[in-house]
Design an enzyme around this catalytic site. Structure first.
Site, PDB file in Angstrom:
ATOM      1  N   LEU A  82     -11.403   5.708  -4.199  1.00  0.00           N
ATOM      2  CA  LEU A  82     -10.717   4.934  -5.067  1.00  0.00           C
ATOM      3  C   LEU A  82      -9.491   4.138  -4.265  1.00  0.00           C
ATOM      4  CD1 LEU A  82     -11.358   6.461  -8.606  1.00  0.00           C
ATOM      5  CD2 LEU A  82     -12.753   4.470  -7.345  1.00  0.00           C
ATOM      6  N   GLY A  85      -3.517   7.326  -0.093  1.00  0.00           N
ATOM      7  CA  GLY A  85      -2.147   7.382  -0.544  1.00  0.00           C
ATOM      8  C   GLY A  85      -1.488   8.082   0.863  1.00  0.00           C
ATOM      9  N   GLU A 154      -7.252  10.139 -15.253  1.00  0.00           N
ATOM     10  CA  GLU A 154      -8.049   9.112 -15.955  1.00  0.00           C
ATOM     11  C   GLU A 154      -8.647   8.096 -15.069  1.00  0.00           C
ATOM     12  OE1 GLU A 154      -7.507   6.016 -19.351  1.00  0.00           O
ATOM     13  OE2 GLU A 154      -5.956   6.993 -18.863  1.00  0.00           O
ATOM     14  N   ASP A 199       9.343   3.307  -8.918  1.00  0.00           N
ATOM     15  CA  ASP A 199       8.430   2.729  -7.838  1.00  0.00           C
ATOM     16  C   ASP A 199       7.346   1.858  -8.587  1.00  0.00           C
ATOM     17  OD1 ASP A 199       7.601   2.148  -5.413  1.00  0.00           O
ATOM     18  OD2 ASP A 199       6.113   3.792  -5.206  1.00  0.00           O
ATOM     19  N   LYS A 201       5.232  -1.292  -8.873  1.00  0.00           N
ATOM     20  CA  LYS A 201       4.591  -2.214  -7.991  1.00  0.00           C
ATOM     21  C   LYS A 201       3.142  -2.614  -8.463  1.00  0.00           C
ATOM     22  CE  LYS A 201       4.191   0.917  -4.302  1.00  0.00           C
ATOM     23  NZ  LYS A 201       4.453   0.996  -2.868  1.00  0.00           N
ATOM     24  N   THR A 235      10.409   1.316  -2.996  1.00  0.00           N
ATOM     25  CA  THR A 235       9.781   0.399  -2.176  1.00  0.00           C
ATOM     26  C   THR A 235      10.975  -0.865  -1.993  1.00  0.00           C
ATOM     27  OG1 THR A 235       7.408   0.898  -2.749  1.00  0.00           O
ATOM     28  CG2 THR A 235       7.840  -1.223  -1.599  1.00  0.00           C
TER      29      THR A 235
END
Length: 317
Positions: A82, A85, A154, A199, A201, A235
């Site tokens: 999916l 990271g 989830e 964070d 975004k 970020t």
């Protein structure tokens, strides 16, 4: 822990580059409980769960540990990836016994140790496992083996909001207002729990089965009852001036409110308000000078962006 992205790469600050389903039904039928292991127990390997349950009874402690030990990878059928990271990937998964569909976030222990991010992962589990809100991706449990840590989350069927924004270019004012209202409600909940996200975004906002938004990725989040923090993280495009003003910044949960203004601008225009080279973005943020909003936007939309982020609409040349 400051990072910047080019929308598909995260790198350390020292080498920073600029960035260029029914939830309620699933919750009712979930067979996996959130596990909250008291902090006075020794961590299984490099992970510990919430310290906020340190006063649990011995019986509750034993039950929590038992639930943790019962979970293992063999309980799940692993599907398609999916997302990816810094320390691993997220996969679609199905609990074999119940048929429960979830997302399995797989973190590589060697990479975590190499980046000295053990506390980063501990905090993500500690914070996320104590949150329960429709606008936040559900956290159902975690376990580990000799090489990996697994977070059971989830499944958000609509994927990353960033991909939708990239596909459509920008959102209408009505749609942007709806999305920002949802994010704001999630923030109100987080702040009521004394949690700063730090964070937010589009990549860290997921879309549920019915197009509802859900905050995700709590790796930079922190539980801060004092409402004061001094860690530079997040970020670059979304950082507020108070995070960049000195080597030892001090800020409050208002940093999330600033980011809400940045998100509003990005939803309406398709780009972040301070996006430029690393040096110029840093300069824009410190001077609080964003790129001008399009003249086609309504006065109400412009006023909202300026008031939420307290931005000054002046373009630096």
């Amino acid at each position: 822990m400051l990072t910047a992205t080019n929308k598909n790469k995260m790198i350390p600050a020292a080498k920073m580059q600029h960035r260029g389903g029914d939830s309620e039904l699933l919750r009712k039928h979930a067979c996996l409980n959130r596990m909250q292991i008291p902090s006075h127990l020794p961590p299984p390997t490099i992970v510990a769960a919430s310290s906020q349950v340190a006063n649990s009874s011995d019986a509750e402690t034993s039950a929590a540990v038992a639930r943790h030990l019962e979970l293992h990878l063999g309980l799940f059928e692993i599907g398609r990836p999916l997302g990816k990271g810094k320390f691993g990937r997220v996969y679609l998964a199905r609990h074999r016994t119940s048929g429960y569909i979830c997302a399995l976030k797989v973190l590589n222990k060697d990479e975590i140790k190499r980046e000295r991010a053990e506390m980063h992962v501990r905090r993500e589990i500690e914070v996320h496992s104590n949150l329960r809100h429709p606008g936040i991706v559900g956290f159902y449990g975690w376990f580990h083996d000799s090489r990996r840590i697994f977070l059971i989350l989830e499944y958000a069927a609509g994927g990353e909001l960033y991909k939708t924004l990239q596909k459509e270019g920008r959102f209408s004012e009505r749609r942007a207002a709806n999305y920002i209202a949802q994010v704001a409600l999630s923030l109100i909940y987080l702040h009521s729990k004394n949690v700063m996200h730090r964070d937010m975004k589009p990549e860290n906002i997921l879309i549920g089965l019915y197009s509802e938004l859900k905050l995700s990725d709590f790796g930079y989040s922190v539980h801060a009852p004092s409402n004061r923090r001094d860690t530079l993280c997040g970020t670059l495009d979304y950082l507020p001036p108070e995070m960049l003003q000195s080597d030892k910044p001090e800020y409050t949960k208002a940093v999330d409110q600033w980011t809400l203004g940045v998100l509003t601008y990005e939803f309406l225009t398709g780009e972040a308000p301070f996006e430029d080279t690393v040096a110029m973005t840093h300069r824009r943020i410190l001077k609080n000078h964003m790129k001008p909003l399009p003249a086609s936007l309504s006065p109400e939309a412009k006023d909202f962006v300026h008031s939420v982020g307290d931005f000054t609409p002046i373009l630096i040349l």
